[in-house]
Write a protein that holds these residues in place. Structure first.
Motif, PDB file in Angstrom:
ATOM      1  N   PRO A  95      78.180  49.510  -3.940  1.00  0.00           N
ATOM      2  CA  PRO A  95      77.895  50.488  -2.884  1.00  0.00           C
ATOM      3  C   PRO A  95      79.186  51.015  -2.261  1.00  0.00           C
ATOM      4  N   PRO A  96      79.234  52.317  -1.912  1.00  0.00           N
ATOM      5  CA  PRO A  96      80.453  52.866  -1.297  1.00  0.00           C
ATOM      6  C   PRO A  96      80.686  52.274   0.085  1.00  0.00           C
ATOM      7  N   GLY A  97      81.954  52.252   0.520  1.00  0.00           N
ATOM      8  CA  GLY A  97      82.296  51.744   1.851  1.00  0.00           C
ATOM      9  C   GLY A  97      81.809  52.689   2.934  1.00  0.00           C
ATOM     10  N   THR A  98      81.918  52.227   4.184  1.00  0.00           N
ATOM     11  CA  THR A  98      81.438  53.006   5.321  1.00  0.00           C
ATOM     12  C   THR A  98      82.078  54.385   5.412  1.00  0.00           C
ATOM     13  N   MET A  99      83.419  54.440   5.377  1.00  0.00           N
ATOM     14  CA  MET A  99      84.107  55.720   5.538  1.00  0.00           C
ATOM     15  C   MET A  99      83.906  56.618   4.314  1.00  0.00           C
TER      16      MET A  99
END
Length: 312
Positions: free
Chosen positions: A151-155
């Motif tokens: 999954p991609p990071g928050t930013m």
């Protein structure tokens, strides 16, 4: 004998917004959200987004997403940004709105409710819109991980939404947040006042005597808990911001379209999904503000050398 001079009405003064008040509000909000606040928010959002799940199903789903850390998804930075700024926005705007309401002759109670409601509206559009949107995205984007992809990071998620949809994308559901905030503040203020009046009658403190900590907590918790009557708008807000996939869901959701979609699929019950953790969240916020308020107030006064005038 000369006629008595007319007594001038007391001069209306605007309440100053002090740094110590802002610091107290931000500190208490940060403590509340970092302890039990965010886990309850995650449970509430998960139940609202996955309406076929009960409370137990939501807990299992969150645990499967990352164990204990699953309950803190969206905390950093979104919940922290929201917690540290929403109090300042509310104090500044509510103070102005209350002053103008009084200048038009509104009584204290009406001016107080008006200030809270206008402040809540400003909170939604200034800071809470994009923060709640990003928190909901974080909590509901687990489908990518389930498919075996990283999954991609928050930013990374934030920048991806910004590139594809711009300001509207990160503020998805902001109108629903605004309706929730306005109705929340109005009903919370009024219901807490009604509860406090009842407690004063029962305890014989009807002449302005100071309420004890437990009495304050009960009055505010009743006000906060009962103001969860507007849970349908919260479920609509989550649906508008959710990353949960459903081919039957309308592509461009408005508040009305989201309400129709939820009602057709889950009935009235679906519109109240997540109401229990929301009531729990209201009670926890009250406990933090009231029970810890005096301790925090003392610490802030020592730190800033200013007297804290905010009510908590």
């Amino acid at each position: 004998m000369s006629a008595p001079a007319n007594v001038a009405p007391p001069k209306l003064e605007k309440k100053p917004v002090k740094f110590s008040n802002l610091l107290l509000g931000a500190g208490l909000n940060m403590f509340e959200v970092t302890t039990l606040g965010q886990p309850l928010e995650v449970v509430k959002t998960t139940m609202a987004a996955n309406r076929a799940d009960g409370f137990g199903g939501a807990i299992s789903r969150i645990w499967g997403r990352g164990g204990v850390l699953g309950f803190y998804q969206g905390l950093i930075p979104w919940a922290w940004i929201e917690a540290s700024t929403k109090g300042a926005v509310l104090l500044f705007v509510a103070s102005e709105a209350e002053f103008y309401a009084k200048s038009f002759g509104a009584p204290n109670f009406v001016a107080g409710i008006s200030g809270g409601m206008v402040g809540g509206l400003a909170q939604a559009y200034a800071t809470m819109g994009f923060c709640t949107c990003m928190k909901t995205v974080e909590i509901t984007k687990h489908k990518v991980a389930a498919a075996g992809m990283k999954p991609p990071g928050t930013m990374e998620t934030f920048m991806d939404i910004w590139r594809r949809e711009g300001l509207a994308g990160i503020n998805k559901g902001v109108n629903a947040v605004a309706v929730r905030q306005v109705t929340n503040w109005g009903s919370r203020f009024g219901l807490s006042r009604v509860a406090e009046t009842g407690i004063r009658r029962v305890t014989g403190k009807e002449h302005g005597e100071k309420l004890g900590v437990m009495e304050k907590i009960i009055a505010s918790a009743l006000g906060g808990g009962l103001s969860a009557w507007n849970q349908p708008i919260e479920v609509i807000r989550v649906e508008m911001q959710s990353k949960t996939e459903d081919p039957n869901r309308p592509k461009k959701l408005t508040v009305a379209k989201a309400a129709k979609y939820i009602y057709e699929n889950n009935g009235v019950k679906g519109l109240y999904r997540g109401v229990a953790p929301r009531i729990g969240l209201g009670v926890w916020q009250t406990v933090c503000m009231v029970a810890l308020g005096d301790i925090a107030k003392e610490a802030v006064e020592k730190l800033t050398g200013e007297e804290v005038t905010a009510k908590h």
